[in-house]
Design a protein around this motif. Sequence first.
Motif, PDB file in Angstrom:
ATOM      1  N   LEU A   1      42.371  39.433  34.266  1.00  0.00           N
ATOM      2  CA  LEU A   1      42.336  39.494  35.725  1.00  0.00           C
ATOM      3  C   LEU A   1      43.319  40.509  36.297  1.00  0.00           C
ATOM      4  O   LEU A   1      43.070  41.105  37.337  1.00  0.00           O
TER       5      LEU A   1
ATOM      6  N   GLU B   1      44.192  46.582  35.766  1.00  0.00           N
ATOM      7  CA  GLU B   1      43.747  47.425  36.875  1.00  0.00           C
ATOM      8  C   GLU B   1      43.016  48.675  36.412  1.00  0.00           C
ATOM      9  O   GLU B   1      42.502  49.424  37.228  1.00  0.00           O
TER      10      GLU B   1
ATOM     11  N   ARG C   1      41.299  45.489  45.007  1.00  0.00           N
ATOM     12  CA  ARG C   1      42.171  44.745  44.089  1.00  0.00           C
ATOM     13  C   ARG C   1      43.568  45.324  44.075  1.00  0.00           C
ATOM     14  O   ARG C   1      44.562  44.590  44.051  1.00  0.00           O
TER      15      ARG C   1
ATOM     16  N   LEU D   1      47.003  43.254  44.561  1.00  0.00           N
ATOM     17  CA  LEU D   1      47.990  43.169  43.471  1.00  0.00           C
ATOM     18  C   LEU D   1      49.325  43.783  43.864  1.00  0.00           C
ATOM     19  O   LEU D   1      50.372  43.350  43.393  1.00  0.00           O
TER      20      LEU D   1
ATOM     21  N   LEU E   1      39.825  38.483  43.528  1.00  0.00           N
ATOM     22  CA  LEU E   1      40.016  39.235  42.284  1.00  0.00           C
ATOM     23  C   LEU E   1      38.965  38.831  41.251  1.00  0.00           C
ATOM     24  O   LEU E   1      38.332  39.675  40.614  1.00  0.00           O
ATOM     25  N   CYS E   2      38.806  37.496  41.065  1.00  0.00           N
ATOM     26  CA  CYS E   2      37.837  36.996  40.077  1.00  0.00           C
ATOM     27  C   CYS E   2      36.438  37.519  40.371  1.00  0.00           C
ATOM     28  O   CYS E   2      35.735  38.006  39.473  1.00  0.00           O
TER      29      CYS E   2
ATOM     30  N   HIS F   1      35.783  41.270  40.049  1.00  0.00           N
ATOM     31  CA  HIS F   1      35.701  41.584  38.617  1.00  0.00           C
ATOM     32  C   HIS F   1      34.337  41.185  38.057  1.00  0.00           C
ATOM     33  O   HIS F   1      33.716  41.934  37.303  1.00  0.00           O
TER      34      HIS F   1
END
Lengths: 401, 401
Positions: free
Chosen positions: A268, A271, B208, B212, B297-298, B301
Amino acid sequence: MTNEPQESAGNEQASSVGLVETRYARLFDSPNELLLENGKRFGPVTVAYETYGELSPQKDNAIFICHALTGDAHVAGRHLPTDEKPGWWDEFIGPGKGLDTNRYFVICANVLSGCKGTTGPSSADPETGKPFALKFPFVTVGDIVAVHSQLVRHLGIEKLLSIVGGSLGGMQTLEWAARFPEQINSVICLAAAAKLSAQGIAFNAVGRRAILADPNFHEGSYYDQEKGPTFGLALARMVAHITYLSEISFENKFGRKLQHSERPAYELLKETEFEVESYLHYQGQRFVERFDANSYLCLTHAMDYFDLAAAYGSLEKALGRTNARILIASYTSDWLFPTAQSLKLVEALIAQRKHVTFLELASSKGHDAFLLEIEQLVEIVQPFLEQTYASVRDRAEHGDN
Amino acid sequence: MTNEPQESAGNEQASSVGLVETRYARLFDSPNELLLENGKRFGPVTVAYETYGELSPQKDNAIFICHALTGDAHVAGRHLPTDEKPGWWDEFIGPGKGLDTNRYFVICANVLSGCKGTTGPSSADPETGKPFALKFPFVTVGDIVAVHSQLVRHLGIEKLLSIVGGSLGGMQTLEWAARFPEQINSVICLAAAAKLSAQGIAFNAVGRRAILADPNFHEGSYYDQEKGPTFGLALARMVAHITYLSEISFENKFGRKLQHSERPAYELLKETEFEVESYLHYQGQRFVERFDANSYLCLTHAMDYFDLAAAYGSLEKALGRTNARILIASYTSDWLFPTAQSLKLVEALIAQRKHVTFLELASSKGHDAFLLEIEQLVEIVQPFLEQTYASVRDRAEHGDN
């Protein structure tokens, strides 16, 4: 709007302008400060510029290059023999090249509010000795052009053979044609428009948001801090960079290739799983090394605010002011400044019975095509400039300049 | 992928499913944990779901709706009479509507790793009692579908009349058809593709990155902090939102209109000068109130990793596994999932001699068109479902199901 055109593999030495240096002109000293579009006066302004080739005795062979959002005056050649890369449009400018420095005198200057030598937010405010930061005035494309126009006069040139620019540089060429029509014989406007689309403004707004919300932004006064808003600026560049490419160029360059392995890592926090992610991160990181966040705010605002029709009443009125020969080119895969926007310029010019040439150039490279597809650019620019130069000389001979 | 379709002005009451409630099913209890695509086992999984209409005695009228990136199980009706808005696709689902709840039994469930009731990163880890945060496993579209498939069995339904989804929901319908072909009679796949483009991955990567790098992200363990990564999540939403609209819809909605005045403010720190900026900021702010950053994020992805051809060897092999009737629709102005990508699905289905109907629907509304252009959707979905239902009943009568 990236500054890394692919270098030509050929004999670079012979066709290079060689070693060059950036010079500086101090303009708009008191009491002749620049009158900005926001109504305030501002000066002095230091302008960083470079020139290549020789100005003809008649001073009729000068071409001014208007750079894009994050460009600079160093458009061709190298500052030092050890420089890894030449100027940002080196493939297009030099002896025998598209802008042939054996024939033409080429000028490029860093824009007002930039960060590459021309006065901008990172320059020292004469009143305090500290960087202007966000005390720097709000600058428009008109203000940028006013500075360049003054630089040309300062260099003793009455009338330019041509002005050339892509993207924000193209906007400058249009503004210049409308604002100082007496100063130019021709315009080469690439991958640009009379105004930025709402979608374009939206992308710029995201980039600015990233910078303004970065905890290291410090309301723009980050110059004496350990760290500036590098995260926000890198993110702004990442999102902007997507708009400079096309879907097909992303597919061709990266597709869905993974960076490090054949199989996904299923992590997760990772990047840089896909090559395209890794590439974007790299672009963001590289950008913060060379660009100032406050300049980015200024220049994206200038781009958003540019609206040629609004400024002059209509596109026809704006473009009706010039008698320059005008070459407009768009690129098939450019979705930031699509062809439809170029066609609006062409329609207005035709309605005003102006001399306009328009081409939609085939390219998969998106908005950046104007920096990357040099061969096809040369093919149209060379004859256009030759014809312009011939007509300028012809008129001069007949005393009709 | 926004959740705010324009409400129909008509007689909402009569055509509404009325008051509804979210139910919860607990699946994949030990020792029957879900086998994830990354090879690990995970369970139990709580699934939040809603149903509307009545399951027929033959249990042959069930339609499963796969929601998009940030949707939830609440697809129609209201939880409370005072709810300001109905479910996210309310205009499409209800008595007499596109998915007619007088005839069909409609199911929608929140996806695995979401944040609207189904187990996700914000759910309590049974081992610690604290939120999983980034200890939550890496989830794929296949894993999401495996959970939904199990829910359908849990509800006592052997075979669905149809599965319907747009965007990431459309990806789920394709995966479902390939993975559990025995479970479905038809597929309605809107504004989707067999894989996300490199450009789409690039936009997700920017979002993302914003999350992050937000100082309030705390490596995903922000649930007990005063503030989560709201800035990063809002920014991610802003950039994603641009991709859900089209250039023309931005022009139509906002153009270059200023938010507060006729004249520009010329202020460098002003973030909401143009209406389009203000709108995007509002979308970002609203989103953080309803969505969890770790889920974002999950799910981005999961979207990036989805690659139907790679998973099954080829598109033909993947889609050759199903005998379902398939309806595929794309939208002319959708640049996130352009028509060319839908056509690849259609070609593979035709090559496999499958029953496929394809339409490119005219809309200026971009990717979000599948949520907004309900009338034209109803026109194609209603007859498609009627024919499917007739053929299912016909086969059942002749003992050929």
